[in-house]
Design a protein around this motif. Structure first.
Motif, mmCIF file in Angstrom:
data_model
loop_
_atom_site.group_PDB
_atom_site.id
_atom_site.type_symbol
_atom_site.label_atom_id
_atom_site.label_comp_id
_atom_site.label_asym_id
_atom_site.label_seq_id
_atom_site.Cartn_x
_atom_site.Cartn_y
_atom_site.Cartn_z
ATOM 1 N N TRP A 165 31.722 -4.211 9.649
ATOM 2 C CA TRP A 165 30.592 -4.972 10.182
ATOM 3 C C TRP A 165 29.653 -5.365 9.053
ATOM 4 N N ARG A 166 29.261 -6.629 9.068
ATOM 5 C CA ARG A 166 28.250 -7.112 8.138
ATOM 6 C C ARG A 166 26.926 -7.287 8.885
ATOM 7 N N VAL A 167 25.845 -7.308 8.137
ATOM 8 C CA VAL A 167 24.506 -7.321 8.735
ATOM 9 C C VAL A 167 24.350 -8.409 9.791
ATOM 10 N N GLU A 225 26.530 -10.344 11.484
ATOM 11 C CA GLU A 225 27.350 -10.294 12.694
ATOM 12 C C GLU A 225 26.953 -9.104 13.573
ATOM 13 N N ASP A 277 20.113 -10.069 2.929
ATOM 14 C CA ASP A 277 21.349 -9.294 2.736
ATOM 15 C C ASP A 277 22.324 -9.529 3.885
ATOM 16 N N ASP A 296 25.122 -10.716 4.353
ATOM 17 C CA ASP A 296 26.559 -10.497 4.180
ATOM 18 C C ASP A 296 26.891 -9.063 3.771
ATOM 19 N N ARG A 297 25.888 -8.227 3.708
ATOM 20 C CA ARG A 297 26.098 -6.834 3.296
ATOM 21 C C ARG A 297 26.924 -6.083 4.334
ATOM 22 N N ILE A 298 27.865 -5.286 3.879
ATOM 23 C CA ILE A 298 28.643 -4.425 4.779
ATOM 24 C C ILE A 298 27.790 -3.210 5.164
#
Length: 288
Positions: free
Chosen positions: A4-6, A8, A47, A49-51
């Motif tokens: 999961w990315r931030v 989504e 951020d 796209d951050r995981i």
């Protein structure tokens, strides 16, 4: 396991909240994830796209579950902003409201040097701590019937380094005071919702906020009646009682004060929505 990315995660949570009838779905999703990751809402979007690590996901899921159960955001994050200050809150205290900021702003406009102020039913301490931050030469007493609320208020006073100017007392309104104790201002946000109205409130309020902080009895005026009747004994000459009241209670509150000869005048102040919300009642001099 899905990664999961931030962004989504926010989108999925907002959609899930919406399906479960939560009106501020996206904001709540952002606030909860920001709380878990210790990020502001702006930082989350920077951020995007951050995981999100697995340990954060587990905690986030727990908060999502509780929010769907309608636990208020402020209790899940133990945080509520009030007049640009961050207050610790938990289920032992009422969550500070924007309309109560009008009460604080009203008192600040009544300023006088070295005032003595009593805050009745302090709850989280939002009123007294904010006043103490703004007025370094004022002295304060803050009371609450709940020892748990007093502990929260003390925590907030210590956070903003004003605790040395506030005396905290466990008391039901004026019960712990004798008439030799006088204050320039008595301020309060008393319970003012009628008992039969409480079942109709949003579940966040009805099921989680402390009943003692919202239930004003059959008419909603139990505490306001006592406040108006007893406050003059504890006010200095020309001292003022400032308190918040409920929707469409302005006529009743105004009549209550005007029928008490100890008060010389009163003003009704509107909140940001244009609704009558705060009263300022002045007592006369002792000589006449």
């Amino acid at each position: 396991m899905k990664i999961w990315r931030v962004m989504e995660l926010i989108n999925w949570t907002a959609d899930y909240f919406k399906k479960n009838g939560i009106q501020s779905a996206r904001l709540d999703a952002e606030l909860l994830l920001g709380h878990i990751l210790n990020k502001s809402r702006l930082q989350l979007y920077m951020d995007f796209d951050r995981i999100v690590a697995k340990e954060y996901l587990a905690r986030y899921r727990e908060l999502i579950k509780k929010r769907v159960e309608r636990v208020p955001i402020a209790y899940l994050t133990n945080h509520k902003e009030f007049m640009s200050l961050s207050f610790y809150v938990d289920e032992s205290v009422l969550i500070p409201r924007p309309e109560t900021e009008v009460l604080v702003e009203t008192v600040l406009k009544l300023q006088s040097d070295g005032s003595q102020v009593l805050d009745l039913g302090t709850g989280s301490g939002a009123i007294v701590v904010t006043l103490a931050k703004q007025r370094a030469d004022w002295k304060f007493v803050a009371t609450d019937i709940s020892p748990e609320a007093i502990a929260v208020a003390k925590k907030n006073a210590q956070r903003y380094e004003v605790a040395e100017r506030i005396i905290f007392l466990q008391s039901d309104l004026f019960e712990s005071f004798d008439e030799s104790m006088k204050f320039d201002y008595i301020v309060a946000n008393p319970p003012y919702i009628s008992s039969n109205e409480i079942p109709t409130l949003m579940p966040e309020i009805r099921d989680y906020e402390p009943r003692i902080a919202i239930d004003g009895g059959p008419t909603g005026l139990n505490f306001i009646d006592r406040l108006v009747a007893e406050a003059p004994k504890f006010l200095t000459e020309n001292g003022q009682l400032v308190f918040e009241f409920g929707y469409q209670q302005d006529d009743t509150v105004g009549n209550l004060i005007q029928s008490n000869p100890q008060y010389t005048d009163c003003d009704i102040i509107k909140d940001y929505a244009g609704i009558e919300r705060v009263v300022v009642a002045r007592v006369g001099s002792r000589g006449g």
